[in-house]
Scaffold this motif. Structure first.
Motif, PDB file in Angstrom:
ATOM      1  N   GLU A 274       0.845  -1.175   0.199  1.00 11.64           N
ATOM      2  CA  GLU A 274      -0.093  -0.193  -0.042  1.00 11.64           C
ATOM      3  C   GLU A 274       1.324   1.590  -0.246  1.00 11.64           C
ATOM      4  OE1 GLU A 274      -2.565  -1.144   3.267  1.00 11.64           O
ATOM      5  OE2 GLU A 274      -4.129  -0.604   1.996  1.00 11.64           O
ATOM      6  N   SER A 275       1.851   1.062   0.383  1.00 11.88           N
ATOM      7  CA  SER A 275       2.639   2.850   0.895  1.00 11.88           C
ATOM      8  C   SER A 275       3.454   2.653  -1.219  1.00 11.88           C
ATOM      9  CB  SER A 275       3.574   2.425   1.502  1.00 11.88           C
ATOM     10  OG  SER A 275       4.585   1.583   1.628  1.00 11.88           O
ATOM     11  N   GLY A 276       3.146   1.553  -1.358  1.00 11.73           N
ATOM     12  CA  GLY A 276       3.848   1.283  -3.457  1.00 11.73           C
ATOM     13  C   GLY A 276       3.281   2.437  -4.015  1.00 11.73           C
ATOM     14  N   GLY A 277       1.684   2.231  -2.918  1.00 13.89           N
ATOM     15  CA  GLY A 277       0.544   2.823  -4.060  1.00 13.89           C
ATOM     16  C   GLY A 277       0.168   2.011  -5.073  1.00 13.89           C
ATOM     17  N   LEU A 278      -0.353   0.651  -4.471  1.00 14.61           N
ATOM     18  CA  LEU A 278      -0.925  -0.204  -4.601  1.00 14.61           C
ATOM     19  C   LEU A 278      -1.802  -0.946  -3.890  1.00 14.61           C
ATOM     20  CD1 LEU A 278       1.504  -2.826  -6.317  1.00 14.61           C
ATOM     21  CD2 LEU A 278       0.575  -1.189  -7.764  1.00 14.61           C
ATOM     22  N   LEU A 279      -2.758  -1.877  -4.129  1.00 12.60           N
ATOM     23  CA  LEU A 279      -3.745  -1.701  -3.524  1.00 12.60           C
ATOM     24  C   LEU A 279      -3.596  -3.336  -2.856  1.00 12.60           C
ATOM     25  CD1 LEU A 279      -7.319  -1.008  -5.014  1.00 12.60           C
ATOM     26  CD2 LEU A 279      -6.375  -0.080  -3.218  1.00 12.60           C
ATOM     27  N   ARG A 280      -3.467  -3.929  -1.965  1.00 13.89           N
ATOM     28  CA  ARG A 280      -3.831  -5.079  -0.763  1.00 13.89           C
ATOM     29  C   ARG A 280      -4.169  -6.373  -1.833  1.00 13.89           C
ATOM     30  NH1 ARG A 280      -3.109  -5.432   5.012  1.00 13.89           N
ATOM     31  NH2 ARG A 280      -2.381  -3.694   5.782  1.00 13.89           N
TER      32      ARG A 280
END
Length: 181
Positions: free
Chosen positions: A173-179
């Motif tokens: 998530e901190s990289g801009g992706l979703l779980r």
């Protein structure tokens, strides 16, 4: 995975939304997937063809072999080809920078890279957002995979367990992706 890769084992470790982006001052706010396909295929070449503004549309795409382009091709274009006159770039950041500077441009980037310099368009009335992706309403979503050839060994298994743990998914998530789930 492609059909000829189905003998491999895939692990979904994250998900990413693809946003259709335009210049932040572009009056267009919503577009259909069919119109996106027509723009990128070169069948719609001017903004008045979309009902907003005038002038030629500058289409910005990713290079062949890019995962972002592969997902766009599969989810939006299908069998249609992207127009030869499209500007081809080698990163989502460069696509964003071009769209941010050219009021007549349109492109696509990972949702996590959308910022105040560009505007993402709603698709068929659905905003590109994490809640809409999680609810299954937003159509342009791709999985990020780890792949093994056979069962993972102990080190690979430990890494998979970590990236799928709460701590690993927080990094996703901190990289801009979703779980992944």
């Amino acid at each position: 995975l492609k059909p000829d890769e189905k003998d491999l084992t895939e692990y979904v470790v994250a998900r990413d939304g693809l946003a259709i982006v335009v210049h932040r001052l572009n009056p267009l706010g919503d577009i259909s997937l069919d119109r996106v396909r027509d723009v990128f295929a070169g069948r719609i070449r001017t903004w008045d063809g979309l009902g907003d503004g005038s002038g030629r549309i500058t289409v910005v795409t990713r290079e062949e072999g890019s995962g972002t382009r592969g997902a766009f091709q599969e989810l939006v274009m299908g069998k249609a080809r992207i127009a030869r006159k499209a500007i081809v770039e080698d990163s989502n950041g460069t696509v964003r920078a071009i769209v941010a500077q050219d009021p007549r441009s349109i492109g696509y980037i990972s949702l996590g890279l959308v910022d105040a310099t560009v505007k993402s368009l709603a698709l068929d009335g659905v905003e590109a957002s994490d809640p809409n992706i999680l609810a299954g309403r937003y159509p342009l979503v791709r999985p990020f995979l780890f792949v093994t050839n056979g069962p993972p060994g102990p080190d690979a298994r430990a890494f998979l367990d970590f990236i799928l743990s709460d701590e690993g998914q927080e990094l996703v998530e901190s990289g801009g992706l979703l779980r992944a789930r």
